[in-house]
Write a protein that holds these residues in place. Structure first.
Motif, short mmCIF file in Angstrom:
data_model
loop_
_atom_site.label_atom_id
_atom_site.label_comp_id
_atom_site.label_asym_id
_atom_site.label_seq_id
_atom_site.Cartn_x
_atom_site.Cartn_y
_atom_site.Cartn_z
N GLU A 261 -48.10 23.65 -30.34
CA GLU A 261 -48.59 24.17 -31.30
C GLU A 261 -48.72 25.27 -31.48
O GLU A 261 -48.98 26.52 -32.28
CB GLU A 261 -50.17 22.94 -31.69
N ALA A 262 -49.55 26.54 -30.34
CA ALA A 262 -49.44 27.15 -29.53
C ALA A 262 -48.07 28.10 -29.82
O ALA A 262 -48.73 29.67 -30.76
CB ALA A 262 -49.97 27.79 -28.69
N ILE A 263 -47.02 27.52 -30.04
CA ILE A 263 -45.63 29.09 -29.60
C ILE A 263 -45.94 28.31 -31.30
O ILE A 263 -45.23 30.07 -32.21
CB ILE A 263 -45.23 27.85 -29.10
N ASP A 264 -45.97 27.66 -31.90
CA ASP A 264 -45.58 27.54 -33.36
C ASP A 264 -46.23 29.12 -34.26
O ASP A 264 -45.88 28.87 -35.13
CB ASP A 264 -46.15 26.51 -34.16
N GLN A 265 -48.36 29.03 -34.02
CA GLN A 265 -48.81 29.35 -34.13
C GLN A 265 -48.21 31.59 -34.31
O GLN A 265 -48.40 31.86 -35.04
CB GLN A 265 -50.42 29.30 -33.96
N VAL A 266 -48.15 31.54 -32.95
CA VAL A 266 -47.46 32.70 -32.55
C VAL A 266 -46.30 33.58 -33.58
O VAL A 266 -46.29 34.21 -34.00
CB VAL A 266 -47.00 32.51 -31.27
N ARG A 267 -45.18 31.80 -33.38
CA ARG A 267 -43.91 32.65 -34.33
C ARG A 267 -44.18 32.62 -35.90
O ARG A 267 -43.96 33.57 -36.71
CB ARG A 267 -43.08 31.10 -34.14
N ALA A 268 -45.49 31.90 -36.32
CA ALA A 268 -46.18 32.14 -37.53
C ALA A 268 -46.47 32.91 -37.82
O ALA A 268 -46.13 34.22 -39.08
CB ALA A 268 -46.73 31.21 -38.59
#
Lengths: 340, 281
Positions: free
Chosen positions: A51-58
């Motif tokens: 989830e955190a990775i996706d957040q950073v990605r966004a």
């Protein structure tokens, strides 16, 4: 009238550089998107959840489609935002601006060295074509351009640092105990002179000698060759024959008639020479631990630091375009025939 | 027969350096083919008890930090270094010639697009572009070849384009057109072969630069990976030892690299004299 055509010439040159700049930006974008490794994973840290990775990605905009990413990239570039480096934690723009003067100082010193050696040799070769000297100079220059810069650097280090102990250790621009001069231009030689700190000046100069020679040797051959060729062409021209028949002093003919005219073609090859120098810079900086943008790029490449790599490639290419542009414009200013 | 022999001897005598470079070139080709057979030791066999031995009767070039025989590694590396350079130059020669012939012969939009592509490549300092390409594609031998081929493409395309622009106005091209040759036939049979002599000079000079480029990439860690024997990596591995006095690690691969590049540069210079003495610079 003449003034006007000069201005038009300069504007034309500036406009002609725009497609190159667009091309460079597009290629850099494509190259860095193809870099291995996922920057989002990198930025999120080793223990991050999906989830955190996706957040950073966004937040990095990496979840968007490529064309949209490209538009955002252009927007950022126009704002002077080159992104953030993973390895140093600073903005790439900050890293590049603090490191660029080191690379420029090295490149300029190398160029001065190359010109000081290659111009006289090229002239001698042209004055006595096909003589023993001509052949010897040609062979030496060819040998110079055949030397791998990283090998020359190591060889010089071994001989002058390890064996003879007259050169300083390869610790970068100064030894480890000296603090750099106050930053004015970022070029240590100039800054230390302006602030009157001669000790630092001498030390910076000694540190610069070996890397600059290493880099400069590579540029000797193209400069000497084009000097010889253009001097030969000029020396066999009618106006030199006329000057000779009028009994002008040989040195006067050589300097004010021949060399000045030959200088024009030498100037046009400077672009190629710079391409050589900027490329080899990376290798020389690695050998001498020189804190320029070349060694920065090598570190960034190893850690897949894509913003930093992108910033480096872009800076180098823009620098090269600006150099070529100024060479063109200087040429147009010197030679009244250009641009008409 | 004796006349042609005498002529050959005359040509060799007039171009002694070129002839020497040619013999050297043959030597390198033989090394590339028979390198592993001549090598006295296994280039990958390490032996901790022999680490960092200076040159001796058993190990002419000494041993490296892992006790590997440097002479064997230098000899075996010839094939890889030369192979990369030859493959890269061949690729850029083929692609560049095709692009140059098409652009020069057809002109118009083909020329415009080819020109744009070439200008974009040339807008980069070439080694920097090669670094970027390697970083994007990843470290492998094929990718060094692609990177080196791409940065050399403009050279071939530009040279052959300007040659074609001159040749295509010649009478025999007109005659070939009138006798019903198609465009492709004219390009392959008449334009390309006539531009070849000039290209040979560039190929030879370019080989030296391609070797340097590939070794430079490997030196900064962007090419061939250890433990593969390759001159650039060997110099890089030896670099840390040179300031503590173990010179032989970097010196011998560096010298080989230099001699190989010098050989191609001298050969190229000599060929240029033979093809067109007026262009000598």
């Amino acid at each position: 009238m003449a003034q006007q055509s000069k201005l038009r010439f300069i504007i034309q040159r500036l406009l002609a550089a725009i497609p190159s700049i667009i091309g460079v930006v597009v290629v850099t974008f494509i190259l860095t998107r193809a870099l291995p490794g996922d920057p989002a994973v990198f930025f999120a840290g080793p223990s991050a959840t999906q989830e955190a990775i996706d957040q950073v990605r966004a937040s990095l905009g990496l979840d968007q489609s490529l064309p949209i990413q490209f538009l955002r990239y252009i927007q950022d570039l126009l704002k002077g935002d080159f992104g953030e480096s993973i390895t140093t934690g600073q903005t790439v723009l900050y890293d590049l601006t603090t490191r660029l003067p080191a690379s420029l100082e090295l490149t300029i010193a190398a160029l001065i060295f190359a010109l000081a050696i290659a111009l006289p040799l090229g002239i001698v070769a042209a004055l006595y074509p096909n003589s023993k000297w001509d052949h010897l100079i040609r062979f030496l220059m060819t040998a110079g351009v055949s030397l791998p810069t990283f090998f020359t650097g190591l060889f010089l280090l071994y001989v002058f640092y390890y064996r003879l102990n007259i050169a300083p250790a390869p610790t970068g621009r100064l030894d480890l105990l000296t603090s750099p001069p106050d930053r004015i231009t970022g070029l240590f030689l100039i800054d230390s002179l302006v602030t009157g700190d001669f000790e630092v000046f001498i030390q910076a100069f000694c540190q610069l000698v070996m890397p600059a020679i290493t880099l400069g040797i590579f540029a000797l051959a193209p400069v000497a060759r084009v000097t010889r060729a253009s001097m030969l062409a000029v020396l066999s021209s009618d106006y030199i024959r006329t000057a000779r028949s009028h009994g002008l002093a040989p040195l006067k003919i050589l300097w004010s008639y021949a060399f000045r005219n030959a200088l024009l073609s030498i100037l046009t090859t400077m672009g190629v020479v710079f391409s050589f120098l900027l490329g080899s810079n990376v290798l020389v900086e690695k050998v001498f631990a020189w804190p320029g943008i070349g060694s920065y790029a090598v570190e960034a490449l190893i850690s897949s630091d894509y913003a930093a790599v992108q910033g480096f490639v872009l800076t180098m290419a823009l620098l090269y375009i600006v150099l070529n542009l100024s060479i063109d414009i200087i040429y147009g200013m010197i030679d009244p025939r250009a641009g008409q | 027969m004796t006349l042609s022999l005498r002529h050959t001897r005359y040509v060799i005598g007039e171009n002694a350096i070129t002839f020497g470079a040619f013999l050297l070139f043959l030597g390198f080709v033989l090394l590339a083919i028979f390198g592993d057979a001549i090598a006295p030791y296994d280039p990958l066999a390490s032996n901790a008890s022999l680490a960092l031995n200076p040159p001796s009767a058993q190990h002419w070039f000494g041993t490296d930090a892992l006790g590997r025989d440097i002479l064997s590694r230098v000899l075996v590396a010839t094939r890889l270094d030369l192979g990369i350079a030859i493959a890269a130059v061949a690729a850029s020669f083929v692609a560049g010639s095709a692009l140059g012939v098409l652009a020069g012969y057809w002109g118009g939009w083909v020329d415009a697009i080819a020109g744009r592509v070439i200008d974009t490549i040339m807008a980069f300092p070439l080694f920097v572009l090669a670094m970027g390409i390697m970083a994007a594609l990843g470290n492998s031998v094929e990718n060094i070849i692609y990177a080196t081929a791409i940065i050399n493409l403009p050279l071939y395309a530009r040279v052959i384009r300007s040659e074609v622009l001159v040749i295509k106005t010649a009478g025999y091209i007109e005659a070939a057109k009138l006798s019903g040759n198609t465009d492709v036939q004219i390009m392959l049979r008449y334009l390309f072969p006539n531009a070849l002599p000039v290209m040979m000079v560039h190929i030879s000079l370019n080989m030296g630069w391609a070797i340097l480029n590939a070794a430079g990439l490997s030196f900064i860690g962007l090419g061939v990976q250890p433990p593969t024997p390759e001159w650039g990596i060997m110099v890089a591995e030896g670099a840390t030892y040179i300031i503590s006095g173990e010179w032989w690690l970097a010196m011998f691969p560096g010298l080989m690299l230099m001699i190989a590049v010098l050989c191609f540069n001298l050969l190229g210079d000599g060929l240029r004299d033979l093809v067109d003495p007026r262009k000598r610079t």
